[in-house]
Design an enzyme around this catalytic site. Structure first.
Site, PDB file in Angstrom:
ATOM      1  CB  SER A   1      -0.917   0.004   1.223  1.00  0.00           C
ATOM      2  OG  SER A   1      -0.125  -0.004   2.393  1.00  0.00           O
TER       3      SER A   1
ATOM      4  CG  ASN B   1      -3.078  -4.323  13.542  1.00  0.00           C
ATOM      5  OD1 ASN B   1      -2.501  -4.259  12.449  1.00  0.00           O
ATOM      6  ND2 ASN B   1      -3.476  -5.469  14.068  1.00  0.00           N
TER       7      ASN B   1
ATOM      8  CG  HIS C   1     -44.016  18.789  -8.737  1.00  0.00           C
ATOM      9  ND1 HIS C   1     -44.005  17.483  -8.306  1.00  0.00           N
ATOM     10  CD2 HIS C   1     -44.683  19.494  -7.778  1.00  0.00           C
ATOM     11  CE1 HIS C   1     -44.645  17.396  -7.146  1.00  0.00           C
ATOM     12  NE2 HIS C   1     -45.063  18.597  -6.796  1.00  0.00           N
TER      13      HIS C   1
ATOM     14  CB  SER D   1     -19.314  21.398 -29.616  1.00  0.00           C
ATOM     15  OG  SER D   1     -19.413  20.532 -30.730  1.00  0.00           O
TER      16      SER D   1
ATOM     17  CE  LYS E   1     -24.368  22.799 -27.487  1.00  0.00           C
ATOM     18  NZ  LYS E   1     -24.408  21.340 -27.551  1.00  0.00           N
TER      19      LYS E   1
ATOM     20  CG  ASN F   1     -21.515  22.165 -24.766  1.00  0.00           C
ATOM     21  OD1 ASN F   1     -22.622  22.580 -25.114  1.00  0.00           O
ATOM     22  ND2 ASN F   1     -20.732  21.446 -25.549  1.00  0.00           N
TER      23      ASN F   1
ATOM     24  CE1 TYR G   1      -5.444  -3.496   9.427  1.00  0.00           C
ATOM     25  CE2 TYR G   1      -4.455  -5.638   9.006  1.00  0.00           C
ATOM     26  CZ  TYR G   1      -4.721  -4.335   8.617  1.00  0.00           C
ATOM     27  OH  TYR G   1      -4.252  -3.882   7.416  1.00  0.00           O
TER      28      TYR G   1
ATOM     29  CD  GLN H   1      -2.712  -2.516   2.595  1.00  0.00           C
ATOM     30  OE1 GLN H   1      -1.939  -2.860   3.474  1.00  0.00           O
ATOM     31  NE2 GLN H   1      -2.589  -2.911   1.343  1.00  0.00           N
TER      32      GLN H   1
ATOM     33  CE  LYS I   1      -4.271   2.782   5.041  1.00  0.00           C
ATOM     34  NZ  LYS I   1      -4.808   1.677   5.895  1.00  0.00           N
TER      35      LYS I   1
HETATM   36  N1  ARG Z   1      -0.799  -1.118   5.904  1.00  0.00           N
HETATM   37  C1  ARG Z   1      -1.732  -1.627   6.870  1.00  0.00           C
HETATM   38  C2  ARG Z   1      -3.099  -1.025   6.641  1.00  0.00           C
HETATM   39  O1  ARG Z   1      -3.146  -0.041   6.017  1.00  0.00           O
HETATM   40  C3  ARG Z   1      -1.275  -1.301   8.248  1.00  0.00           C
HETATM   41  C4  ARG Z   1      -1.725  -2.295   9.247  1.00  0.00           C
HETATM   42  C5  ARG Z   1      -1.096  -3.581   8.941  1.00  0.00           C
HETATM   43  N2  ARG Z   1      -1.333  -4.559   9.930  1.00  0.00           N
HETATM   44  C6  ARG Z   1      -1.193  -5.884   9.674  1.00  0.00           C
HETATM   45  N3  ARG Z   1      -1.399  -6.664  10.655  1.00  0.00           N
HETATM   46  N4  ARG Z   1      -0.906  -6.315   8.487  1.00  0.00           N
HETATM   47  O2  ARG Z   1      -4.096  -1.522   7.071  1.00  0.00           O
END
Ligand code: ARG
Length: 463
Positions: free
Chosen positions: A29, A116, A162, A283, A289, A291, A323, A328, A331
């Protein structure tokens, strides 16, 4: 640094085979959560300061870690930091680099915490600051609406139900309706602060920690009001994400409503507003046009924000505690919705500065469709002691007559009107005047010019 034979991730000491490169790439991520580097570093600094205060870390180790973290922050800021998907996320990327900078003492930073609790601490801090940013942009939107309203207190237009002409209104009153909506949006984002202000840091992986930590200390350092109360709930909870996504959705819904109205009013059929060249597009084939693309962009973007809200609801539905990797994705969803709303609000501000009502056409259209019929019914109640229902019936007959004769209500003769209600005198004709009609709506919250002026003053005082 602790290395295993495959030189894999920090957590990989027990995993013998090289993990799937494909998953490493796709499951990582870092490209999304690197946006949280400042929050992550602030969280780590507060954490090690707390660990030192609690005599869990030595002064020397604490200082080394803080030195390293500050250096990393500068590197990232200057784009000199190498992010790697091998290190999965922002936490591991930073920890890995900390080892490179300060050596084995970096191994102390993760005492009494888990990714976490780290990730939600970062995200809560980020959402708080972005909510404040959204609030400031909403202030601009509100100011621009008020500015336009101030110029149009006496601009009369048909109010619709309406999409049919219903009753005359001041254009300013219409604009102030949206001020109310955007003020509610601001309140909604503020209301979210109750849960955003609860500090997750210190709940560990899910059950808390056996170290003697001081969560109130990190709360204070990181600008939270108190600590969360249940460690399992804390690492599982994404209600604060949903609150944010819902607030964004509702705000973009409000934008989509005004965008749609302005598109309709800008159409050749309505022709109630003019958009300057800055906010229209051409356009590729039709040379004539102009728009209203930016307005259509705004209308469409609510689809993205609603979709994101629904994605997050679906991710959470039926997810056991605590968790899971599923979480993940929050985000990416949050950042996308956030950016979509901020862009939309900025574009909306440009539109508000570059549009003008077509006052002549607004008045013309307001004079169409027997728009003062309710005023006539009210007049009959007030001046000739009819019940409202009776007055309504008589007014319907008068409207029918006007329709049959192809005339406006104000063009009927007194004798025409008397055929339906003999008590009427020529005094009745004042109710057909659109200005009188608007100005007669003096009930609190109504469209009379005085009410509108008072509301503008109130909003300007920020009430
Ligand atoms: N990158 C993870 C997330 O965004 C952080 C938490 C990861 N925890 C785990 N036990 N893999 O959720």
């Amino acid at each position: 640094m602790v290395k295993n034979k495959n030189n894999q991730a920090i957590w990989n000491t027990r995993i013998k085979d090289k993990s799937s490169g494909l998953y490493q790439k796709i499951g990582s991520s870092i490209n999304v959560d690197k946006k949280l580097y400042k929050e992550d570093i602030a969280g780590s600094i507060a954490h090690v300061e707390m660990l030192f205060k609690q005599k869990i870390l030595t002064f020397k180790v604490k200082n080394k870690i803080i030195y390293g973290l500050n250096k990393i922050e500068k590197e990232i800021f200057k784009k000199k930091f190498h992010f790697s998907d091998k290190n999965e996320d922002i936490h591991m990327n930073i920890e890995r680099r900390l080892f490179q900078i300060i050596g084995e003492d970096a191994g102390y930073v993760h005492t009494a915490r888990s990714r976490n609790d780290q990730i939600i601490t970062d995200l809560k801090i980020w959402i708080k600051s972005s909510s404040k940013k959204i609030d400031r942009i909403l202030n601009d939107v509100i100011k621009n609406l008020i500015r336009l309203a101030e110029k149009n207190i006496y601009t009369i237009m048909p109010g619709f139900t309406h999409l049919k002409n219903a009753q005359a209104t001041s254009f300013a009153h219409y604009l102030l309706a949206y001020v109310e909506m955007f003020k509610r949006d601001q309140r909604r984002f503020k209301n979210n602060f109750d849960s955003l202000n609860e500090n997750p840091l210190g709940v560990g992986a899910l059950t808390g920690t056996s170290f003697n930590i001081d969560r109130d200390y990190t709360s204070k350092k990181l600008g939270f009001k108190k600590s969360t109360s249940n460690s399992i709930d804390t690492v599982s909870d994404r209600d604060f994400v949903l609150d944010f996504l819902y607030s964004i959705s509702l705000c973009s819904l409000h934008i989509s409503r005004i965008a749609e109205e302005l598109i309709i009013w800008n159409s050749d059929a309505f022709n109630l507003i003019n958009l300057s060249d800055k906010i229209v597009t051409g356009s590729s084939i039709m040379p004539q046009k102009k728009n209203p693309d930016p307005l259509e962009f705004l209308r469409g973007k609510s689809g993205t924000t609603f979709g994101n809200l629904f994605s997050m609801l679906t991710i959470l539905k039926g997810l056991p505690l605590s968790y899971f990797k599923d979480l993940q994705d929050d985000k990416e969803i949050v950042f996308k919705s956030n950016d979509t709303l901020i862009d939309s609000l900025k574009i909306f501000n440009e539109i508000l500065k570059n549009m003008k009502p077509n006052k002549k056409r607004m008045l013309e259209l307001a004079d169409y469709g027997y728009i003062t019929a309710t005023d006539l019914a009210d007049y009959l109640v007030k001046n000739h002691s009819l019940s409202f229902r009776k007055a309504y019936q008589k007014t319907s007959l008068i409207v029918n007559l006007a329709e049959k004769k192809g005339k406006k209500l104000s063009d009927l003769s007194l004798s025409d009107l008397k055929k339906i209600e003999p008590q009427l005198t020529k005094d009745v004709f004042k109710v057909f005047d659109l200005k009188n009609s608007v100005n007669s709506k003096k009930s609190y919250g109504g469209t009379s010019f005085d009410n509108v002026k008072k509301m503008i003053i109130k909003y300007k005082k920020n009430d």
